[in-house]
Write a protein that holds these residues in place. Structure first.
Motif, PDB file in Angstrom:
ATOM      1  N   ALA A  23       0.829  -1.210   0.000  1.00 55.83           N
ATOM      2  CA  ALA A  23       0.000   0.000   0.000  1.00 55.83           C
ATOM      3  C   ALA A  23       0.861   1.257   0.000  1.00 55.83           C
ATOM      4  O   ALA A  23       0.596   2.214  -0.741  1.00 55.83           O
ATOM      5  N   ALA A  33      -4.638   3.865  -2.994  1.00 58.63           N
ATOM      6  CA  ALA A  33      -4.528   2.509  -2.464  1.00 58.63           C
ATOM      7  C   ALA A  33      -5.322   2.373  -1.184  1.00 58.63           C
ATOM      8  O   ALA A  33      -5.424   3.313  -0.398  1.00 58.63           O
ATOM      9  N   SER A  34      -5.902   1.188  -0.998  1.00 60.24           N
ATOM     10  CA  SER A  34      -6.539   0.896   0.286  1.00 60.24           C
ATOM     11  C   SER A  34      -5.996  -0.426   0.808  1.00 60.24           C
ATOM     12  O   SER A  34      -5.650  -1.317   0.030  1.00 60.24           O
ATOM     13  N   TRP A  35      -5.913  -0.516   2.115  1.00 60.08           N
ATOM     14  CA  TRP A  35      -5.416  -1.720   2.810  1.00 60.08           C
ATOM     15  C   TRP A  35      -6.441  -2.073   3.862  1.00 60.08           C
ATOM     16  O   TRP A  35      -6.766  -1.236   4.704  1.00 60.08           O
ATOM     17  N   LEU A  36      -6.991  -3.258   3.764  1.00 58.82           N
ATOM     18  CA  LEU A  36      -8.042  -3.664   4.705  1.00 58.82           C
ATOM     19  C   LEU A  36      -7.634  -4.968   5.380  1.00 58.82           C
ATOM     20  O   LEU A  36      -7.505  -5.990   4.711  1.00 58.82           O
ATOM     21  N   PRO A  37      -7.410  -4.950   6.686  1.00 62.97           N
ATOM     22  CA  PRO A  37      -6.962  -6.176   7.360  1.00 62.97           C
ATOM     23  C   PRO A  37      -8.145  -7.023   7.826  1.00 62.97           C
ATOM     24  O   PRO A  37      -9.239  -6.499   8.028  1.00 62.97           O
TER      25      PRO A  37
ATOM     26  N   MET B   4       0.005   6.735   4.916  1.00 65.66           N
ATOM     27  CA  MET B   4      -1.016   5.706   5.029  1.00 65.66           C
ATOM     28  C   MET B   4      -1.406   5.614   6.502  1.00 65.66           C
ATOM     29  O   MET B   4      -0.555   5.459   7.370  1.00 65.66           O
ATOM     30  N   GLN B 173     -10.706   0.324  10.437  1.00 67.26           N
ATOM     31  CA  GLN B 173      -9.559  -0.585  10.317  1.00 67.26           C
ATOM     32  C   GLN B 173      -8.746  -0.376   9.047  1.00 67.26           C
ATOM     33  O   GLN B 173      -7.571  -0.717   9.000  1.00 67.26           O
ATOM     34  N   MET B 174      -9.368   0.139   7.998  1.00 67.37           N
ATOM     35  CA  MET B 174      -8.636   0.202   6.728  1.00 67.37           C
ATOM     36  C   MET B 174      -7.629   1.352   6.715  1.00 67.37           C
ATOM     37  O   MET B 174      -7.770   2.331   7.438  1.00 67.37           O
ATOM     38  N   MET B 175      -6.627   1.177   5.880  1.00 62.58           N
ATOM     39  CA  MET B 175      -5.637   2.247   5.680  1.00 62.58           C
ATOM     40  C   MET B 175      -5.835   2.853   4.308  1.00 62.58           C
ATOM     41  O   MET B 175      -6.067   2.135   3.328  1.00 62.58           O
ATOM     42  N   GLU B 176      -5.733   4.174   4.261  1.00 59.97           N
ATOM     43  CA  GLU B 176      -5.680   4.897   3.000  1.00 59.97           C
ATOM     44  C   GLU B 176      -4.741   6.076   3.209  1.00 59.97           C
ATOM     45  O   GLU B 176      -4.416   6.425   4.344  1.00 59.97           O
ATOM     46  N   ALA B 177      -4.375   6.707   2.103  1.00 57.24           N
ATOM     47  CA  ALA B 177      -3.479   7.860   2.219  1.00 57.24           C
ATOM     48  C   ALA B 177      -4.268   9.054   2.731  1.00 57.24           C
ATOM     49  O   ALA B 177      -5.405   9.276   2.326  1.00 57.24           O
ATOM     50  N   ARG B 258     -19.572   3.728  -1.103  1.00 56.79           N
ATOM     51  CA  ARG B 258     -18.483   3.445  -2.050  1.00 56.79           C
ATOM     52  C   ARG B 258     -18.798   2.210  -2.875  1.00 56.79           C
ATOM     53  O   ARG B 258     -18.465   2.131  -4.057  1.00 56.79           O
TER      54      ARG B 258
END
Lengths: 177, 350
Positions: A23, A33-37, B4, B173-177, B258
């Motif tokens: 990411a 970009a997305s990161w989902l755990p 991020m 929980q999700m990561m984004e910029a 989304r």
């Protein structure tokens, strides 16, 4: 361009970290970009996974139902996600022989071949290196820069070496769509 | 600098940017990173972090800090939010500004820890007792988790009331910029009402919610209602996507919006005039967004059907309102929303 990736394995194999590197590298490359755990009981042991979306426009759903790439670091992950992958599966050769999927399988000896043993415990980085080499979605320099941003000192150095090793394991390259 | 971040971390970082001075919390999945971030970073920014012995304690500590005039925040999820409801009613009754974050998980009861939007009623209709409202903001990205936190503190102080950020397990929980250095401006409001020491004032400031004289209590409640009406006139907010010529409109908030947006794009590719209305303020509900005539609206939620009631009130019978929902931690499916749009376009949706 939109690339959907699942990285999966046992808790402790660095599933989430590998995803964070991807990411971060995607962000450094100018992509969204997305990161989902997975944050359920998995993170307390058992299989864990993270889902990544890399896109040249804002990411819609961060949930990956069908993956373009699967990195499967253990057999349960391969079993769980291989049918949800249309594209490339990166896994260990021990599991690859059980892989019944139309996806292209990149089978790696992550433990012992060609000095791989020194990367014990770094299956995540080896598979990540192989994945970017095979798909071309991210450059190795961006991945190295990403590691430098989120890991420190000796850990970063060994992560970088393992990514480069994985990169070297994959000869032929195909371009990202 | 672009970085991020998890949605939960973005909320906490933006709260510190907003000048939050106190955070009182209690851990619960999937919002614990807010507490964790605050524990690490709030003290070094001159604030107080305290992990209370329960959510009930935490919300009542919020009452104390808000009453003393400090910017204060708490966060929770599911059962923890239910425990806070009595305190939220007190905060509303005492006209105290604060920010409350709900990172929704599946319910009722302990439910589960996967994402949900089933606390809409609790947030928007008032989960505690009495005539009161909260301003409720619904972010749909990590960037908005940060931006809306700043907005929430500004609104809370401006209107002297609790503001809730209604998020969910995915967004948390999700990561984004996110550009944490480029957030909206922090507004500062004088708080002459605060119980912060008498100083030069002639009278003591007293923060209370008890009014035994019914005439006085009614006057208090009605004056608050006037404020809510003003907020409804001033602050309805929503985002539209491809709505100009849309016949079939999907409406959804938060992460569901989304997924719905992707379904709307695919419906357009199939030649259906579809659009998306994404409510950003859930209270005040963006009634104005539904003024234009449509053939039908489909409300998509991660619940068994809650916001759909406000959509029906806004549409007021002018055209059909349909519902599609998943709940319990299951996510709405792009394919299924697309299917709803197609059926609505053919007049087959019920």
């Amino acid at each position: 361009m939109e690339y959907r990736i699942i990285i999966s394995g046992f808790g402790g194999q660095g599933v989430l970290f590998a995803g964070k590197v991807v990411a971060q590298a995607a962000m450094l490359s100018g992509y969204e970009a997305s990161w989902l755990p997975s944050y359920g009981p998995e993170m307390r042991g058992g299989t864990a996974n993270c889902q990544l979306v890399i896109s040249d426009k804002p990411v819609g759903s961060p949930v990956v139902r069908t993956a373009d790439v699967l990195i499967a670091m253990n057999m349960p992950s391969l079993t769980k996600f291989m049918d949800k992958t249309n594209g490339i599966i990166v896994t260990d050769e021990r599991f690859a022989k059980f892989c019944d999927s139309p996806a292209q399988v990149i089978s790696l000896n992550t433990d012992i071949c060609n000095g791989g043993a020194k990367f014990e415990g770094l299956t995540n980085m080896i598979m990540l290196g192989a994945m970017i080499a095979k798909t071309g979605i991210l450059g190795i320099s961006e991945v190295i820069a990403a590691i430098n941003r989120i890991a420190k000192g000796a850990a970063a150095a060994i992560d970088r070496a393992a990514v480069e090793y994985g990169w070297g394991c994959v000869g032929e390259r195909v371009c990202a769509s | 600098m672009k970085q991020m971040m998890k949605g939960n971390e973005a909320v906490a970082a933006a709260a510190i940017y907003s000048g939050v001075k106190c955070f009182f919390g209690y851990p619960i999945t999937p919002q614990t990173e807010i507490s964790a971030y605050m524990a690490k970073h709030l003290p070094e920014n001159g604030g107080v972090f305290l992990q209370a012995e329960s959510e009930i304690s935490a919300i009542n500590m919020v009452y104390g800090a808000a009453g003393a005039g400090f910017r204060v925040m708490t966060s929770s999820s599911g059962p923890g939010m239910s425990l806070k409801q009595e305190g939220i009613s007190f905060l509303a009754g005492a006209d105290l500004p604060c920010v409350i974050v709900n990172v929704m998980r599946g319910g009722p009861g302990l439910g589960g820890i996967q994402p949900s939007q089933a606390d809409y009623f609790q947030a928007v209709k008032g989960g505690g007792h009495g005539d009161y409202r909260l301003i409720v903001l619904a972010p749909a990205s990590v960037r908005e988790m940060a931006e809306f936190t700043v907005r929430a503190f500004n609104l809370a102080d401006k209107w002297r009331m609790p503001v809730m950020i209604l998020s969910d397990g995915i967004l948390g929980q999700m990561m984004e910029a996110v550009e944490i250095d480029e957030l909206p401006a922090v507004e500062h409001y004088e708080k002459p009402w605060a119980a912060s020491g008498r100083g030069e004032r002639k009278e003591h400031n007293i923060i209370k919610t008890l009014y035994l004289d019914p005439e006085e209590l009614e006057r208090m409640v009605f004056s608050r209602e006037e404020r809510y009406k003003e907020i409804a006139r001033e602050h309805q907010d929503w985002e539209e996507y491809l709505c100009d010529d849309a016949e079939i409109v999907v409406t959804a908030y938060g992460i569901t919006a989304r997924i719905a947006r992707a379904a709307v794009e695919r419906a357009r590719e199939k030649g259906i005039k579809a659009g998306l209305i994404r409510p950003i303020t859930l209270y005040p509900f963006p009634v104005k967004a539904f003024e234009n005539e449509r053939r039908a609206v489909i409300c998509a939620e991660m619940s068994a059907g809650q916001m759909v009631e406000d959509v029906r009130l806004a549409v007021n019978g002018r055209y059909p309102v349909y519902f599609y929902g998943r709940t319990g931690g299951m996510l709405p499916d792009e394919e299924e929303i697309l299917n709803c749009i197609e059926r609505a376009a053919k007049g087959e949706m019920v």
